[in-house]
Design an enzyme around this catalytic site. Structure first.
Site, PDB file in Angstrom:
ATOM      1  N   HIS A 218       0.866  -1.176   0.000  1.00 42.86           N
ATOM      2  CA  HIS A 218       0.000   0.000   0.000  1.00 42.86           C
ATOM      3  C   HIS A 218       0.903   1.226   0.000  1.00 42.86           C
ATOM      4  O   HIS A 218       1.849   1.297   0.774  1.00 42.86           O
ATOM      5  CB  HIS A 218      -0.888  -0.031   1.243  1.00 42.86           C
ATOM      6  CG  HIS A 218      -2.022   0.941   1.218  1.00 42.86           C
ATOM      7  ND1 HIS A 218      -1.835   2.304   1.293  1.00 42.86           N
ATOM      8  CD2 HIS A 218      -3.355   0.747   1.115  1.00 42.86           C
ATOM      9  CE1 HIS A 218      -3.023   2.897   1.239  1.00 42.86           C
ATOM     10  NE2 HIS A 218      -3.952   1.979   1.129  1.00 42.86           N
TER      11      HIS A 218
ATOM     12  N   ARG B 252      -6.572  10.417  -0.145  1.00 48.88           N
ATOM     13  CA  ARG B 252      -6.408  10.862  -1.535  1.00 48.88           C
ATOM     14  C   ARG B 252      -7.758  10.994  -2.223  1.00 48.88           C
ATOM     15  O   ARG B 252      -7.963  11.883  -3.046  1.00 48.88           O
ATOM     16  CB  ARG B 252      -5.482   9.889  -2.277  1.00 48.88           C
ATOM     17  CG  ARG B 252      -4.015  10.060  -1.861  1.00 48.88           C
ATOM     18  CD  ARG B 252      -3.139   8.945  -2.407  1.00 48.88           C
ATOM     19  NE  ARG B 252      -3.248   7.732  -1.597  1.00 48.88           N
ATOM     20  CZ  ARG B 252      -3.218   6.497  -2.082  1.00 48.88           C
ATOM     21  NH1 ARG B 252      -3.094   6.299  -3.385  1.00 48.88           N
ATOM     22  NH2 ARG B 252      -3.303   5.466  -1.277  1.00 48.88           N
TER      23      ARG B 252
END
Lengths: 605, 250
Positions: free
Chosen positions: A238, A258
């Protein structure tokens, strides 16, 4: 005759693991009228699903009605670089909406749209806002909903029990052998069908978002029972884990940051994600900051900001920035959500509302206020795409009577998983596994438990006590984690991986010699000693598969073969335990895509 | 780096007692890191529960210097390390070994509370409509991570051992989440009054203070539930109503 010291628990179906997939499988099996036992290493409700943050992907189309199963299917296949089991990808895309909405009937409370429906958010690799969510704690909502529903369905739960071996009768699996952690007493879980829902393998690496439970138990149990493991070279790093302070390194920072507009910056303040857009996505990315922000706000004409490209790509871009000297002070990059105050009033409140646990996590653990300053983030081992090879329609492994669902099963995600597709995976395939395990149990009935197999398993489990005074298991575990991180991590090459295989062989010898002291009651040293064998098995599977795939694709990146290869696009990598006990690898051709699905993918390009 | 002494509850039953361990503390460490370091360095048998290490699963509950805390969210630099740091198991539950307690009672209590029962779907496709405003309160309660620290600190359980007749703050929060769920059609008010023993709570707010999920347990869940109990069972008009309609819902 079974050993009288082994308590026997008999059920039609035994589910091993009580995260989302295990709970969903148990609920489904129980609903079809069979007796179900649910065995889990931790307390109920603590499994790793609780850590999932951003949301569950399902093409419900509440926020953008252009979404539908076809788009979700195409996104999943593109994200997986077409190595996916497309039967599973199709079922997943079609059934995820019903599985998510069903949770509402069981009491889940997702965030709402203005007209009162389930709200959906943007996420990497998903064309439209698709992730149903609850702030940034969607996994907690899901596991609690399944748990609170499941406890009223007549399921017997064995909390804090660990399974060490599957028991077989000829070819088929007929139960499992394990122990309760509290007393260390041995148990036989007799069952006509067994569902593995044990999650992943993150503890094979030093920097990981995974908890102690993630030691590849299900992968190793299946492998040792003769099942195929597939795609083990594909591990998801990740892109955003915490990097500072050292004790929190690896803890997950949700992609939701994000999704809500967070930007990745290097130490020069450059938004470096614009520098490298992969071909597969070049028609889908915003051309500048402004367009990216419009996408975050829901402008249907705008394309996604480059931070929302797939995780494999974002992670590699971060590694590149750090390697080339543009990293943050502690070896990561900056993730900035505070900047949205330029764009909206009440930005701090908005951030706290949308990302409450991230706000809390950084404030408490790193003294960082994410509403006013950037976070430092870097890649962390998060998920294994590979796992037990299953039949897409039934979730049965290559061993009769043995099923798998969730992270421990492979196929849906191919070479790289899209964020949000794991929570939908465990609902869709947890249900399917439970349904088919129950059906199998009804059709086949109980098998015969061989007491000798159970006695062997007991001897093996107790062996570390015979070696009092030998090496401590923690040392072997941490050496393995360091080695895997360094040699079979985000950036790989042939020499390192060959060295890793040698190192694994040496660590196996050390693991065979570790000793534990004291009693069997809740003894973490003993538990760690037993986990080692599983970690070593999955580490070997990862290294062997990664060494064989001489290309870069999805979660597997080789600096000595940095490009995708047409040749390797045609097969999956399969490992199986050979007759002599050694790990055998073969390449298996991917079945040709059905014409109508081929067309769906073409239309979504 | 500093060397710190930890005074940890160790052992089982009658033989359990404090044992001192020394380990080095570096920047940013939390109490759980220290416990793990002690396991790896000097005592591999030292038992504790943990999972996520990020305050999301509620496994590593303990009493640090006498305060109910999640070990994973308690930073070492918030503690006075000139004295030994004590770590004890939660005292409101039966002790198993070292830092591990038997919390199974909590699971039994929850099982006896009636599950969610939704009204008929609002739309032909089987879905419901709820506004965000209507679910905010319920979402607060659903942030609970079941660490049971609220149960641990509650004097009704901790000092008066009313476990058989008192559900405790965790289950008041759980019940409130169901009662205030816009779709739910069942009632658990009678259960809270009787089996749940909500009347024992004298709203000292200790539970609210220790909640790592910052749920306003007392103000937002217990007090409204107490009010509903009063409305349903002690309001004179309702009482009269019940006399004439004896078969109405209780």
């Amino acid at each position: 005759m079974a050993d009288p010291s082994h308590t026997i628990h008999e059920h039609d179906v035994i589910v091993i693991g009580a995260g989302g997939a295990g709970l969903r499988a148990a609920i489904e099996a129980s609903a079809s009228g069979v007796s179900v036992g649910l065995v889990c290493k931790s307390l109920l409700g603590k499994a790793h699903t609780v850590m999932a943050e951003g949301g569950v992907a399902a093409a419900i189309g509440n926020v953008d009605d252009r979404d539908g199963w076809q788009v979700h299917f195409a996104d999943t296949m593109r994200g997986g670089q077409y190595l996916n089991n497309w039967v599973m990808a199709e079922i997943h895309a079609k059934e995820a909406p019903a599985r998510v909405l069903e949770l509402e009937a069981w009491g889940a409370v997702f965030d709402r749209t203005k007209d009162g429906r389930v709200l959906q958010r943007n996420f990497g690799g998903h064309k439209y806002p698709r992730l149903a969510h609850v702030g940034d704690s969607t996994g907690l909502e899901m596991i609690r909903t399944l748990q609170d529903h499941g406890i009223h369905q007549g399921i017997e739960v064995y909390m804090e029990h660990t399974v060490t071996t599957l028991l077989k009768d000829g070819d088929r699996v007929v139960g499992a052998f394990g122990y309760d952690r509290e007393r260390g007493r041995f148990r036989i879980y007799k069952a006509a069908a067994v569902v593995l829902a044990t999650g992943g393998i993150g503890r094979a690496y030093k920097i990981t978002s995974n908890s102690w439970e993630y030691t590849g138990d299900g992968h190793a149990l299946a492998y040792n029972a003769g099942a195929d493991l597939v795609d083990m070279e594909f591990i998801q790093f990740h892109p955003t884990g915490m990097v500072w302070p050292p004790s929190v390194r690896g803890i997950l920072v949700t992609e939701g940051v994000r999704g809500e507009g967070g930007r990745l910056l290097n130490n020069k303040g450059e938004r470096f994600m614009f520098d490298d857009i992969p071909d597969l996505y070049k028609n889908q990315v915003a051309k500048d900051d402004e367009e990216g922000w419009r996408y975050v706000l829901g402008d249907k004409e705008a394309h996604r900001p480059p931070e929302l490209l797939t995780r494999d790509h974002v992670a590699r871009c971060i590694v590149r920035e750090v390697k080339e000297g543009r990293g943050s002070p502690h070896g990561g990059v900056f993730l900035d959500i505070a900047w949205i105050k330029e764009k909206m009033k009440n930005a701090p409140e908005h951030i706290k509302k949308k990302l409450p646990s991230m706000y809390e996590q950084f404030k408490e653990l790193a003294n960082v206020d994410i509403t006013t300053e950037p976070m430092e983030v870097g890649p962390t081992t998060h998920y294994v795409m590979g796992g037990v090879r299953v039949d897409g329609l039934t979730q049965m492994s290559t061993v009769p009577g043995l099923f798998a669902a969730g992270e421990v099963a492979a196929g849906l995600h191919g070479a790289n998983r899209l964020g949000g597709n794991s929570l939908s995976d465990l609902l869709v395939f947890g249900k399917l596994a439970g349904e088919h395990a129950a059906r199998w149990a009804k059709e086949h009935g109980q098998g015969h438990i061989d007491a000798e197999q159970a006695r062997d398993a007991e001897r093996e489990a107790l062996a570390p006590y015979e070696r009092d005074g030998a090496e401590n298991p923690y040392g072997v575990q941490s050496d393995l984690q360091e080695m895997m991180q360094e040699k079979v991590g985000i950036v790989r090459n042939e020499n390192d991986m060959a060295a890793a295989l040698d190192a694994i062989a040496a660590l196996k010898r050390r693991a065979d010699g570790v000793g534990v002291e004291g009693h069997r009651e809740y003894n973490p040293g003993w538990h760690t000693a037993l986990d080692l064998a599983n970690l070593l098995t999955v580490s070997e599977a990862v290294a062997r598969s990664a060494l064989d795939r001489r290309e870069s694709r999805g979660g597997h990146f080789r600096e000595d073969c940095p490009d995708k290869s047409d040749e390797f696009a045609k097969h999956n990598t399969v490992v199986r335990k050979g007759p002599d006990g050694s790990m055998q690898l073969r390449r298996e051709a991917i079945p040709p895509l059905r014409d109508d699905l081929k067309k769906v993918i073409e239309e979504q390009k | 780096m500093a060397n710190v002494t930890f005074r940890i509850w160790k052992g089982r039953g009658e033989e359990a007692g404090y044992k001192d361990y020394d380990t080095d503390i570096t920047e940013g460490m939390v109490v759980l890191d220290a416990v793990h370091q002690i396991q790896a360095e000097s005592d591999p048998t030292l038992a504790c529960r943990w999972n996520c290490k990020a305050g999301k699963c509620g496994s590593c509950s303990a009493e640090v210097n006498g305060q109910p805390k999640l070990m994973c969210m308690t930073r070492m630099d918030t503690l006075d390390t000139s004295e030994p740091v004590t770590i004890e198991p939660m005292r409101a539950f039966p002790h198993l070994r070292d830092l591990v307690t038997d919390v199974s009672w909590n699971y039994e209590v929850k099982k006896r509370i009636a599950p969610f029962k939704p009204r008929k779907p609002d739309a032909p496709d089987g879905t419901w409509r709820m506004s965000q405003d209507d679910v905010d309160r319920v979402q607060e309660f659903r942030r609970c991570i079941e660490c049971f620290l609220c149960q641990d600190v509650c004097h009704v359980l901790r000092e008066h051992h009313k476990h058989p007749e008192f559900a405790g703050p965790r289950h008041f929060v759980h019940t409130a989440a169901l009662e205030m769920h816009p779709l739910d059609t069942d009632s658990r008010i009678g259960h809270m009054k009787n089996e749940g023993g909500i009347g024992y709570c004298n709203i000292t707010k200790c539970c609210t203070k220790v909640c790592p999920a910052h749920i306003k347990i007392t103000d937002n869940s217990i007090i409204p539930l107490k009010e509903r109990v009063v409305d349903e069972f002690y309001d004179p008009l309702t009482k009269l109503f019940r006399i004439f309609r004896p078969k109405s819902r209780s």
